[in-house]
Design a protein around this motif. Sequence first.
Motif, mmCIF file in Angstrom:
data_model
loop_
_atom_site.group_PDB
_atom_site.id
_atom_site.type_symbol
_atom_site.label_atom_id
_atom_site.label_comp_id
_atom_site.label_asym_id
_atom_site.label_seq_id
_atom_site.Cartn_x
_atom_site.Cartn_y
_atom_site.Cartn_z
ATOM 1 N N GLU A 162 0.829 -1.203 0.000
ATOM 2 C CA GLU A 162 0.000 0.000 0.000
ATOM 3 C C GLU A 162 0.867 1.257 0.000
ATOM 4 O OE1 GLU A 162 -3.368 2.213 2.811
ATOM 5 O OE2 GLU A 162 -2.757 0.153 3.266
ATOM 6 N N TYR A 163 0.461 2.228 -0.821
ATOM 7 C CA TYR A 163 1.219 3.467 -0.988
ATOM 8 C C TYR A 163 0.286 4.677 -0.872
ATOM 9 C CZ TYR A 163 4.367 0.176 -3.379
ATOM 10 O OH TYR A 163 5.159 -0.902 -3.703
ATOM 11 N N LEU A 164 0.825 5.775 -0.343
ATOM 12 C CA LEU A 164 0.162 7.070 -0.407
ATOM 13 C C LEU A 164 0.884 7.876 -1.469
ATOM 14 C CD1 LEU A 164 -0.366 7.888 3.385
ATOM 15 C CD2 LEU A 164 -1.965 6.809 1.783
ATOM 16 N N VAL A 165 0.129 8.391 -2.443
ATOM 17 C CA VAL A 165 0.737 9.016 -3.616
ATOM 18 C C VAL A 165 0.148 10.411 -3.822
ATOM 19 C CG1 VAL A 165 1.258 8.733 -6.065
ATOM 20 C CG2 VAL A 165 0.917 6.696 -4.628
ATOM 21 N N ARG A 166 1.012 11.423 -3.689
ATOM 22 C CA ARG A 166 0.576 12.797 -3.942
ATOM 23 C C ARG A 166 0.740 13.082 -5.427
ATOM 24 N NH1 ARG A 166 -0.984 16.016 -0.313
ATOM 25 N NH2 ARG A 166 0.005 14.813 1.357
ATOM 26 N N VAL A 167 -0.314 13.592 -6.049
ATOM 27 C CA VAL A 167 -0.317 13.745 -7.504
ATOM 28 C C VAL A 167 -0.814 15.133 -7.923
ATOM 29 C CG1 VAL A 167 -0.641 11.287 -7.987
ATOM 30 C CG2 VAL A 167 -2.648 12.747 -7.654
ATOM 31 N N LYS A 168 -0.530 15.467 -9.191
ATOM 32 C CA LYS A 168 -1.045 16.694 -9.806
ATOM 33 C C LYS A 168 -1.544 16.334 -11.195
ATOM 34 C CE LYS A 168 0.239 21.464 -10.923
ATOM 35 N NZ LYS A 168 1.339 22.465 -10.930
ATOM 36 N N TYR A 169 -2.784 16.750 -11.502
ATOM 37 C CA TYR A 169 -3.366 16.436 -12.810
ATOM 38 C C TYR A 169 -2.831 17.421 -13.843
ATOM 39 C CZ TYR A 169 -6.964 14.846 -16.115
ATOM 40 O OH TYR A 169 -7.624 14.304 -17.200
ATOM 41 N N SER A 170 -2.399 16.898 -14.980
ATOM 42 C CA SER A 170 -1.727 17.720 -15.992
ATOM 43 C C SER A 170 -2.693 18.455 -16.920
ATOM 44 C CB SER A 170 -0.785 16.846 -16.825
ATOM 45 O OG SER A 170 -1.519 15.812 -17.468
ATOM 46 N N LYS A 171 -3.999 18.175 -16.775
ATOM 47 C CA LYS A 171 -4.992 18.822 -17.636
ATOM 48 C C LYS A 171 -5.912 19.699 -16.795
ATOM 49 C CE LYS A 171 -4.910 14.720 -20.619
ATOM 50 N NZ LYS A 171 -5.684 13.573 -21.149
ATOM 51 N N PRO A 172 -6.685 20.571 -17.440
ATOM 52 C CA PRO A 172 -7.629 21.397 -16.682
ATOM 53 C C PRO A 172 -8.652 20.533 -15.934
ATOM 54 C CG PRO A 172 -7.363 22.229 -18.923
ATOM 55 C CD PRO A 172 -6.681 20.906 -18.887
ATOM 56 N N GLY A 173 -9.091 21.028 -14.787
ATOM 57 C CA GLY A 173 -10.100 20.295 -14.017
ATOM 58 C C GLY A 173 -9.495 19.179 -13.185
ATOM 59 N N THR A 174 -10.310 18.173 -12.924
ATOM 60 C CA THR A 174 -9.882 17.046 -12.095
ATOM 61 C C THR A 174 -9.885 15.761 -12.906
ATOM 62 O OG1 THR A 174 -12.162 16.684 -11.354
ATOM 63 C CG2 THR A 174 -10.774 18.119 -9.986
ATOM 64 N N LEU A 175 -9.246 14.739 -12.370
ATOM 65 C CA LEU A 175 -9.168 13.447 -13.050
ATOM 66 C C LEU A 175 -10.570 12.872 -13.244
ATOM 67 C CD1 LEU A 175 -7.091 11.184 -13.985
ATOM 68 C CD2 LEU A 175 -7.595 10.107 -11.773
ATOM 69 N N PRO A 176 -10.956 12.554 -14.485
ATOM 70 C CA PRO A 176 -12.288 11.976 -14.720
ATOM 71 C C PRO A 176 -12.445 10.624 -14.023
ATOM 72 C CG PRO A 176 -11.285 12.730 -16.776
ATOM 73 C CD PRO A 176 -10.211 12.770 -15.731
ATOM 74 N N GLU A 177 -13.674 10.304 -13.670
ATOM 75 C CA GLU A 177 -13.962 9.067 -12.957
ATOM 76 C C GLU A 177 -13.528 7.846 -13.760
ATOM 77 O OE1 GLU A 177 -15.110 6.758 -9.783
ATOM 78 O OE2 GLU A 177 -14.954 8.943 -9.889
ATOM 79 N N HIS A 178 -13.691 7.895 -15.089
ATOM 80 C CA HIS A 178 -13.330 6.723 -15.888
ATOM 81 C C HIS A 178 -11.820 6.477 -15.882
ATOM 82 C CE1 HIS A 178 -12.672 9.810 -19.074
ATOM 83 N NE2 HIS A 178 -11.797 8.937 -19.552
ATOM 84 N N GLU A 179 -11.027 7.526 -15.698
ATOM 85 C CA GLU A 179 -9.578 7.354 -15.619
ATOM 86 C C GLU A 179 -9.187 6.745 -14.270
ATOM 87 O OE1 GLU A 179 -8.247 7.309 -18.313
ATOM 88 O OE2 GLU A 179 -7.583 9.253 -19.100
ATOM 89 N N LEU A 180 -9.907 7.116 -13.211
ATOM 90 C CA LEU A 180 -9.680 6.484 -11.907
ATOM 91 C C LEU A 180 -9.994 4.997 -11.984
ATOM 92 C CD1 LEU A 180 -8.979 6.799 -8.882
ATOM 93 C CD2 LEU A 180 -11.410 7.223 -8.468
ATOM 94 N N LYS A 181 -11.060 4.661 -12.719
ATOM 95 C CA LYS A 181 -11.418 3.242 -12.885
ATOM 96 C C LYS A 181 -10.322 2.494 -13.646
ATOM 97 C CE LYS A 181 -16.444 3.747 -12.618
ATOM 98 N NZ LYS A 181 -17.736 3.684 -13.338
ATOM 99 N N ARG A 182 -9.691 3.167 -14.617
ATOM 100 C CA ARG A 182 -8.588 2.531 -15.361
ATOM 101 C C ARG A 182 -7.399 2.251 -14.444
ATOM 102 N NH1 ARG A 182 -6.293 5.761 -19.756
ATOM 103 N NH2 ARG A 182 -5.327 3.824 -20.479
ATOM 104 N N LEU A 183 -7.164 3.130 -13.485
ATOM 105 C CA LEU A 183 -6.079 2.885 -12.527
ATOM 106 C C LEU A 183 -6.364 1.619 -11.713
ATOM 107 C CD1 LEU A 183 -5.307 6.474 -11.154
ATOM 108 C CD2 LEU A 183 -3.795 5.056 -12.574
ATOM 109 N N ASN A 184 -7.629 1.395 -11.399
ATOM 110 C CA ASN A 184 -8.015 0.200 -10.644
ATOM 111 C C ASN A 184 -7.911 -1.059 -11.490
ATOM 112 O OD1 ASN A 184 -9.404 0.657 -7.753
ATOM 113 N ND2 ASN A 184 -9.652 2.501 -9.001
#
Length: 248
Positions: free
Chosen positions: A150-172
């Motif tokens: 298990e990891y805690l990961v601090r991130v910054k999104y490279s595009k305007p807005g926030t990470l779309p839900e479907h991209e979070l699902k792809r990470l899973n």
Amino acid sequence: MTEPVRLSKRMSELGLCSRREADEWIEKGWVRVDGVVVAVLGSKVLPHQRVTVERQAAAEQSKRVTILINKPMGFVSGQAEDGYKPAVVLVNAESRWSEDQVDTEFHPKQLRSLVPAGRLDIDSVGLLVLTQDGRVAKHLIGEDSSVEKEYLVRVKYSKPGTLPEHELKRLNHGLIMDGKPLRHAKVFWMNEDQLSFTLREGKKRQIRRMCDMVGLKVIGLKRVRIGNVKLGDLPTGQWRYLRPDEEF
């Protein structure tokens, strides 16, 4: 007819020890096949043959230590490289955590054959396991290992807005790396700029590459748990022994 395999490989498959340990024990005459001592390296056995080890082997194995370090940034997990020091240099009497509950006394000989059971990148921090015990290494990094990390990961999104839900699902589940689908992961937001990642595999720089695939830049990465063993309050740059009651 089933093919014979190297005795050291068979001992590893049976979970008796690592292959390196097996070779040491064979040379010392501590290994028996169907009750007969086998002391020749490279000897082969059939899967149905009974492999046993002498009590001296178990006694020696019980003395082998496993150490948990809270690795700071700037140290490599294994061998020194590009002028950077390996994390094992952090293991000494002075840097041992004062709240370590194990009564084992530190001795420099414990540094012999102390190897990392899994890597943690030079620019990542947190829980790193160093062990002399081949069984621990095989359990954590063997081909069939499915121990959660298990990891805690601090991130910054490279595009305007926030990470779309479907991209979070792809990470899973849904990303392909090195031509192969990644195993299911557990990825969710801890807060607006920090994700929790739980993986059952450990490809090189896997989390950073996963994030890059969905447009996230990793700002910081910290491993906080391996199996049932947590980093907890262990201070950065300090270490402790794995307790007898702890299991990965």
